[in-house]
Each structure stands twice: as structure tokens, then as C-alpha cells.
Write a protein that holds these residues in place. Structure first.
Motif, PDB file in Angstrom:
ATOM      1  N   VAL A  54     -18.906 -12.969  -6.297  1.00  0.00           N
ATOM      2  CA  VAL A  54     -19.262 -11.564  -6.088  1.00  0.00           C
ATOM      3  C   VAL A  54     -20.504 -11.284  -6.928  1.00  0.00           C
ATOM      4  CG1 VAL A  54     -16.888 -10.843  -5.618  1.00  0.00           C
ATOM      5  CG2 VAL A  54     -17.738 -10.797  -7.981  1.00  0.00           C
ATOM      6  N   ASP A  56     -20.053  -8.233   0.204  1.00  0.00           N
ATOM      7  CA  ASP A  56     -19.230  -8.077  -1.002  1.00  0.00           C
ATOM      8  C   ASP A  56     -18.887  -9.387  -1.698  1.00  0.00           C
ATOM      9  OD1 ASP A  56     -18.966  -5.217  -0.717  1.00  0.00           O
ATOM     10  OD2 ASP A  56     -17.692  -5.648   1.019  1.00  0.00           O
ATOM     11  N   TYR A  57     -18.739 -10.470  -0.917  1.00  0.00           N
ATOM     12  CA  TYR A  57     -18.448 -11.751  -1.562  1.00  0.00           C
ATOM     13  C   TYR A  57     -19.002 -12.888  -0.728  1.00  0.00           C
ATOM     14  CZ  TYR A  57     -14.320 -12.357   1.587  1.00  0.00           C
ATOM     15  OH  TYR A  57     -13.480 -12.490   2.668  1.00  0.00           O
ATOM     16  N   SER A  69     -20.412  -6.150  -9.792  1.00  0.00           N
ATOM     17  CA  SER A  69     -19.527  -5.475  -8.836  1.00  0.00           C
ATOM     18  C   SER A  69     -18.193  -5.110  -9.465  1.00  0.00           C
ATOM     19  CB  SER A  69     -19.285  -6.372  -7.610  1.00  0.00           C
ATOM     20  OG  SER A  69     -18.290  -7.325  -7.914  1.00  0.00           O
ATOM     21  N   GLY A  96     -25.883  -5.106  -2.165  1.00  0.00           N
ATOM     22  CA  GLY A  96     -24.675  -4.437  -1.681  1.00  0.00           C
ATOM     23  C   GLY A  96     -24.491  -4.516  -0.176  1.00  0.00           C
ATOM     24  N   LYS A 147     -12.891  -6.772   2.766  1.00  0.00           N
ATOM     25  CA  LYS A 147     -14.299  -6.541   2.402  1.00  0.00           C
ATOM     26  C   LYS A 147     -15.219  -7.449   3.221  1.00  0.00           C
ATOM     27  CE  LYS A 147     -13.361  -3.466  -0.794  1.00  0.00           C
ATOM     28  NZ  LYS A 147     -11.919  -3.320  -0.630  1.00  0.00           N
ATOM     29  N   LEU A 168     -10.830  -8.353  -2.628  1.00  0.00           N
ATOM     30  CA  LEU A 168     -11.760  -8.678  -1.549  1.00  0.00           C
ATOM     31  C   LEU A 168     -11.149  -8.561  -0.163  1.00  0.00           C
ATOM     32  CD1 LEU A 168     -13.425 -11.832  -3.171  1.00  0.00           C
ATOM     33  CD2 LEU A 168     -14.202  -9.454  -3.255  1.00  0.00           C
TER      34      LEU A 168
END
Length: 284
Positions: free
Chosen positions: A91, A157-158, A95, A154, A106, A103
Motif C-alpha cells: 500500500v 489502494d494496493y 495510507s 490515490g 478496495k 483491503l
């Protein structure tokens, strides 16, 4: 002289190819081996095999088995790395996400659909009991550089990628790794286009013999840890840990492994039909 175009990721796993090329070992056998880096990984190489852009690829096991099962006219001829690939789950350093559970649902950055980063997101989700239909969302980012931008901005997210290649990004405070997810099978295989293999089976055999002679004693090469650290800008202790965890292979891919991979992909709903071993592997 026979020209052979081969693709692979520009990562430490493939240093043996660089060393054999540097020593002119293929030219001595009247083979012009031309290496092409594919930072986009398995999805990009699968496409390159389909279009004939390359003849051979050093490629993730699950990715190429899926693509061959879906019509890529190629065959796996050998395992290259026997041990699992350890994928880090990353990540952005700043964050709010602290655990895998954070997660769920996400946006996962992937290099492309059908890539290793895409398939491993499913395996990670299954490992944690997520709903594969509702708890996975994807953003295509092409490569590692794209992932850095997406997580930093952004836009995702991962991101899952081999943990030692991403370690410098973690160390520099851009990514934070919150977990690891190893593949359940040998991580890299060597695949060859059917058309090329049919016309040049003996050439492929010689290429495999040359690379296997290097990988069988790879860890014994003097100062190999320093060479890898310098070439790939990794910390020496990280390279030493990676070497201790990694085993190359000179063996054929077993039918049981092909079955296991396809069954897993079917269970994850990312493969619709299993193909017989003979349509995926050719042992030469």
C-alpha cells in the motif's frame, strides 16, 4: 545462425540469461539469442508470444498455463525457478490501510488482466475468504512504475509484486508492505511458440542446455550476491535472503502441477475450461 527472440522480466531471477549472453555461449552454438525486457510482466509476454513478437518467454507458471488454455499457441518446455514466488502486498506508505482485511473491496492495481498481479490478487482474496465477485476491484497500471504513481496519487489502494523487487520502494518510504502471498507452485517456466518449436526443436534444446548449465551452479558463482545487488539496486542482505529462498530447476513441469494450477484457476472463476497436459506442456 538461427535468431531466437526471448522475453522476460528485468529482474534478478533472469540474471543467468544475461551472464550466458555476455559470455557469448549461444553464438558459439550458431544461435543469435536476442533478449527483450518485459517490465509489464506475464500479460505482456503472453501477448508477445501470441503475435510472434517473441519466440520464447521466461514467464509466470499460472499466467502462461491460463493463456495456453485460452488459445495461446505455445507450450511450456521446462520449469525455470522451482521455488514459489513471494508476492508482497503493498500500500502507499502514508495510507490508512494496516492489514489485509482493510483491503477487502478496495482497488487493486494490476499490470494488466491475465497478468500475475491479476491472478495473485484472486489467490490472495481466496486465502482470506473474500467474495471473489464483490471484494475485488482492479485498476490497470501497466508496470511497477505505473503502480508507484497509482498508489501515490490515490488512483489504486494496493498492489502485489515480487517482494524483493519492491523492497527498495518500501525502503525509500513510497510503499509499505503489509503481508506476503507465496504462489502455491513453481513460479517461473520457459514457454515456446508452437510454430517456432516445431521448426527449431533442436535449437530450443541447445538454449535450454546452456541456461541449465548456468542455473544448476548459479549460487556458486563467485560474488553472485554482490553482482545481483549492484545490477538490480538491491541491498546485499536482501539478495542473500532471496538466494537462500530460491532454487532454479532443470526439470519438466509435472502433469500434477498443471492440473493443480488449472483447478485453482477454475475455482477462482478465471479459467472456464481445463486443457489436457499434452496441450500445455511439451517435454523435449
Amino acid at each position: 545462425m538461427t535468431t531466437v527472440k526471448i522475453g522476460g522480466v528485468p529482474e534478478h531471477f533472469n540474471l543467468a540469461w544475461y551472464l550466458t549472453l555476455k559470455d557469448g555461449e549461444y553464438k558459439q552454438e550458431n544461435i543469435n539469442l536476442r533478449w527483450e525486457d518485459y517490465p509489464g510482466g506475464t500479460g505482456a509476454m503472453s501477448e508477445a508470444l501470441r503475435t510472434g513478437e517473441i519466440d520464447m518467454a521466461v514467464i509466470l507458471t499460472e499466467g502462461i498455463i491460463k493463456d495456453i488454455a485460452e488459445g495461446n499457441p505455445s507450450k511450456v518446455v521446462q520449469i525455470f525457478v522451482e521455488t514459489p514466488l513471494i508476492w508482497g502486498v503493498h500500500v502507499a506508505a502514508g495510507s490508512e490501510f494496516k492489514s489485509i482485511e482493510d483491503l477487502k473491496g478496495k482497488r487493486c492495481a494490476i499490470s494488466r488482466f491475465g497478468s500475475g498481479s491479476h491472478l495473485m490478487a484472486y489467490i490472495n482474496a481466496e486465502n482470506h475468504g473474500w467474495d471473489l465477485d464483490t471484494d475485488l476491484n482492479f485498476e490497470v497500471i501497466q508496470d511497477l512504475e505505473g503502480a508507484v504513481k497509482a498508489l501515490s496519487n490515490g488512483d489504486a489502494d494496493y498492489f502485489m509484486w515480487e517482494k524483493f523487487m519492491t523492497k527498495p520502494i518500501v525502503d525509500s518510504g513510497v510503499f509499505r508492505r503489509i503481508d506476503n502471498c507465496p504462489t502455491p507452485w513453481p513460479c517461473f517456466v520457459i514457454a515456446v511458440r508452437d510454430e517456432f518449436l516445431k521448426a527449431n526443436e533442436n535449437v530450443v534444446k541447445i538454449v535450454l542446455e546452456i541456461i541449465n548449465n548456468t542455473t544448476i551452479d548459479f549460487k556458486e558463482i563467485p560474488s553472485i550476491d554482490r553482482m545481483i545487488a549492484n545490477r538490480y539496486e538491491l541491498q546485499l542482505e536482501d539478495v542473500q535472503e532471496w538466494l537462500s529462498l530460491t532454487e532454479w530447476s532443470q526439470s519438466h513441469l509435472k502433469a500434477a502441477t498443471v492440473k493443480e494450477v488449472q483447478e485453482k484457476l477454475m475455482k477462482l472463476d478465471i479459467l472456464t475450461e481445463q486443457k489436457p497436459y499434452s496441450e500445455i506442456v511439451k517435454n523435449i
